[in-house]
Design a protein around this motif. Structure first.
Motif, short mmCIF file in Angstrom:
data_model
loop_
_atom_site.label_atom_id
_atom_site.label_comp_id
_atom_site.label_asym_id
_atom_site.label_seq_id
_atom_site.Cartn_x
_atom_site.Cartn_y
_atom_site.Cartn_z
N ARG A 1 0.83 -1.21 0.00
CA ARG A 1 0.00 0.00 0.00
C ARG A 1 0.86 1.26 0.00
O ARG A 1 0.56 2.23 -0.72
N LEU B 1 1.10 4.36 -2.82
CA LEU B 1 0.96 5.78 -2.51
C LEU B 1 2.17 6.57 -3.01
O LEU B 1 2.02 7.68 -3.53
N LYS C 1 2.46 10.76 -3.66
CA LYS C 1 2.23 11.26 -2.30
C LYS C 1 3.55 11.72 -1.68
O LYS C 1 4.59 11.08 -1.85
N ARG D 1 3.00 6.97 7.32
CA ARG D 1 1.72 6.40 6.89
C ARG D 1 1.47 5.01 7.47
O ARG D 1 0.37 4.50 7.37
N SER E 1 -1.80 11.88 8.30
CA SER E 1 -1.09 11.03 7.34
C SER E 1 -1.31 9.53 7.52
O SER E 1 -1.13 8.77 6.56
N GLU F 1 -2.17 5.83 7.42
CA GLU F 1 -2.99 5.00 6.54
C GLU F 1 -3.25 3.61 7.14
O GLU F 1 -4.34 3.06 6.97
N TYR G 1 -8.61 4.85 9.06
CA TYR G 1 -7.35 4.18 8.74
C TYR G 1 -7.62 2.67 8.77
O TYR G 1 -8.58 2.20 9.38
N GLN G 2 -6.78 1.93 8.09
CA GLN G 2 -6.91 0.47 8.06
C GLN G 2 -6.13 -0.12 9.24
O GLN G 2 -5.06 0.37 9.61
#
Length: 562
Positions: free
Chosen positions: A72, A76, A81, A86, A161, A163, A193-194
């Motif tokens: 991931r 990004l 990005k 993150r 920020s 993620e 967020y995950q």
């Protein structure tokens, strides 16, 4: 939603849709196929789902969260990005932080310019870590308390920020005293967020975490058996009527090399750790200790060298489990930073080696002191028989501990009538000749000798600090000065205990015993020895049959199959 089985066709990493640079790193690590938890978790994680995964120790949970996290972040970066933190990986101990960092470094070997890592779980103070965070690493690894300290000092910002949040070994976070830190830390995170929560067990703490950080997660309950099956993991118990018998049996097992390969010996306290080391030194059996009094850099260095094959024996404590055998009262958690009992003031509250640490190619685990709980036994046993390697667990049991043994057997078997911890057949009458030597050695290991050994060990490890790193890079031959299994010798060492006379070796064991006769010498670096494919390293007296004597003065024995 719950999943617990793989598709009929076992997938390969190439089929999971990962970035090619990650696939290169996976190939370099020698990972041929994903483990069960990796095959189930990675596709779901790549779809953006929150995960709550339970899989037994050594099943590849680190790879299961690290690969989708890095994939991931690479996407990004490819999308333009800007640099920012993150990914956040929370671990319950400094040793696990170092291990997670090393694994992430291996997986980013072919994309190191795009993914930068920062490990906050080390021994450096917050001021020394601020410059690293100012460079905005992509992934931050640390314990909840250390990460929270940086968030409160505003040297780390995640509000805009973050993620992906990973909580590794989730069943340990609260038992290590991080509940309040974690709840405070969540206030500094964004709303969306995950999250990946990885655990070896699903206890009440994990359920609490689920409510705190997960949003409609996919729950993966894999490997219902918490330990490998009997074909991979052999589990034995041996009854010791007295404390002296414990030391006697251990001396015979190690001195006659009845156990082959690398061994971890678990004890219940730091004092016991040094008592056992000094006892083995009497017989010229080198071993290194691993406990919370040692500096974190020394602990990580010991684990690293053990994995590389420098040492055969580690004496380790798991004080987090043994500090309070009954556990905290209902509704209360152990507070971090307390001084604890007398003599334990210097204990590192973020220490833990019996759980999660990847000790490599361990042939056997000895529970020299009985584990205080079923979970402790499972995590100790999980240090061997990892991945596809075989392993053995031998637990020393006193008569008073038989009810605890029954609890462990009941938890491991459930409704099955099979006994997981088989009795280890050992004929005590054949090793009585060693008893006077064992008593002689135990008399030399006094309380004063143990106290001096602890102080000497700490002083030496503090001297072997990071300041010597440059010197040893320029003088690699002097690296042996940092060996951790050197004798401490505050007790008087009796030279006659070093060697084993032939008459002391039982006739039934003369064909398989290899007495440890050589002096402790400085050893050269050797490659790690794999125990893959080898038979059970413990040899039972019952597995050797007697032959009729050929003469009145000479007897011989040959091994036969079990």
């Amino acid at each position: 939603m719950q999943k617990g089985s793989m598709a009929d066709e076992e997938p390969k990493f190439e089929h999971l849709g990962l970035d090619p640079r990650l696939l290169q790193a996976v190939a370099a690590l020698g990972w041929r196929r994903p483990t069960l938890v990796q095959a189930e978790a990675i596709p779901l994680a790549l779809e953006g789902k929150d995960l709550l995964a339970r899989a037994r120790t050594g099943s590849g949970k680190t790879g299961a969260y690290a690969l989708p996290l890095l994939h991931r972040l690479l996407l990004l970066r490819r999308g333009g990005k800007e640099a920012a933190v993150r990914g956040l990986v929370l671990v319950p101990s400094k040793e696990l932080g170092r291990q997670a960092r090393d694994m992430l470094r291996h997986l980013t070997a072919f994309c190191a310019r795009d993914i930068r890592l920062a490990d906050l779980s080390g021994a450096e103070d917050a001021a020394a870590q601020r410059p690293v965070l100012m460079e905005k690493p992509d992934v931050v690894i640390g314990t909840p308390s250390r990460v929270l300290a940086h968030l409160q000092a505003r040297s780390l910002s995640l509000q805009e920020s973050l993620e992906v949040l990973v909580i590794d070994e989730a069943d340990l976070l609260f038992s290590f005293g991080f509940e309040e830190d974690l709840k405070s830390l969540l206030c500094y995170l964004p709303k969306i967020y995950q999250t990946f929560v990885m655990s070896a067990t699903f206890n009440e703490d994990v359920q609490t975490l689920k409510e705190l950080v997960l949003h409609n997660p996919v729950t993966l309950k894999l490997q219902e058996s918490q330990l490998p099956g009997p074909s991979q993991l052999s589990q034995f118990h041996i009854q010791c009527e007295t404390e002296e018998n414990k030391f006697l049996l251990l001396c015979v097992l190690l001195k006659l090399s009845l156990v082959r390969g690398k061994v971890i010996l678990f004890v219940g306290s730091i004092e016991r750790c040094y008592r056992l080391k000094l006892f083995l030194e009497q017989f010229s059996i080198p071993a290194c200790v691993l406990n919370s009094e040692l500096p974190v850099k020394s602990r990580c260095h010991i684990i690293s060298q053990f994995n590389k094959g420098f040492y055969d024996y580690i004496i380790a404590t798991d004080e987090q489990d043994l500090a309070d055998p009954e556990g905290p009262p209902e509704g209360k958690r152990r507070k971090r930073g307390g001084k604890g009992s007398k003599g334990e003031k210097t204990r590192d509250q973020e220490y833990g080696v019996s759980r999660g640490i990847d000790f490599q190619n361990v042939s056997a685990v000895f529970n020299f002191d009985f584990p205080p709980s079923v979970e402790s036994y499972i995590h100790r046993a999980g240090r061997t028989a990892r991945v596809d390697n075989p392993g053995t667990v031998l637990t020393f049991v006193s008569p008073a501990e038989y009810p605890l043994l029954a609890n462990i057997e009941s938890a491991l078997t459930g409704d099955s009538s099979e006994t997981p911890l088989r009795p280890y057949q050992f004929r005590m009458e054949e090793v009585e000749g060693f008893r006077y030597r064992c008593q002689d050695a135990m008399r030399s290991v006094t309380k004063q000798a143990i106290k001096e050994a602890r102080l000497r060990e700490i002083k030496e490890e503090l001297l072997n600090s990071e300041k010597l790193k440059t010197y040893f890079e320029d003088n690699p031959r002097d690296w042996d000065l940092l060996r951790h299994d050197k004798p401490l010798h505050p007790a008087v060492v009796k030279p006659h205990l070093r060697n084993v006379p032939e008459y002391l070796v039982p006739p039934t064991l003369r064909s398989i015993a290899r007495p440890f006769l050589r002096k402790h010498q400085r050893q050269k670096r050797i490659p790690p020895r794999s125990n893959k494919g080898q038979k059970n390293p413990l040899r039972s007296f019952s597995s050797v049959k007697r032959r009729p004597r050929k003469s009145a003065t000479k007897s011989k024995a040959t091994p036969s199959g079990p």
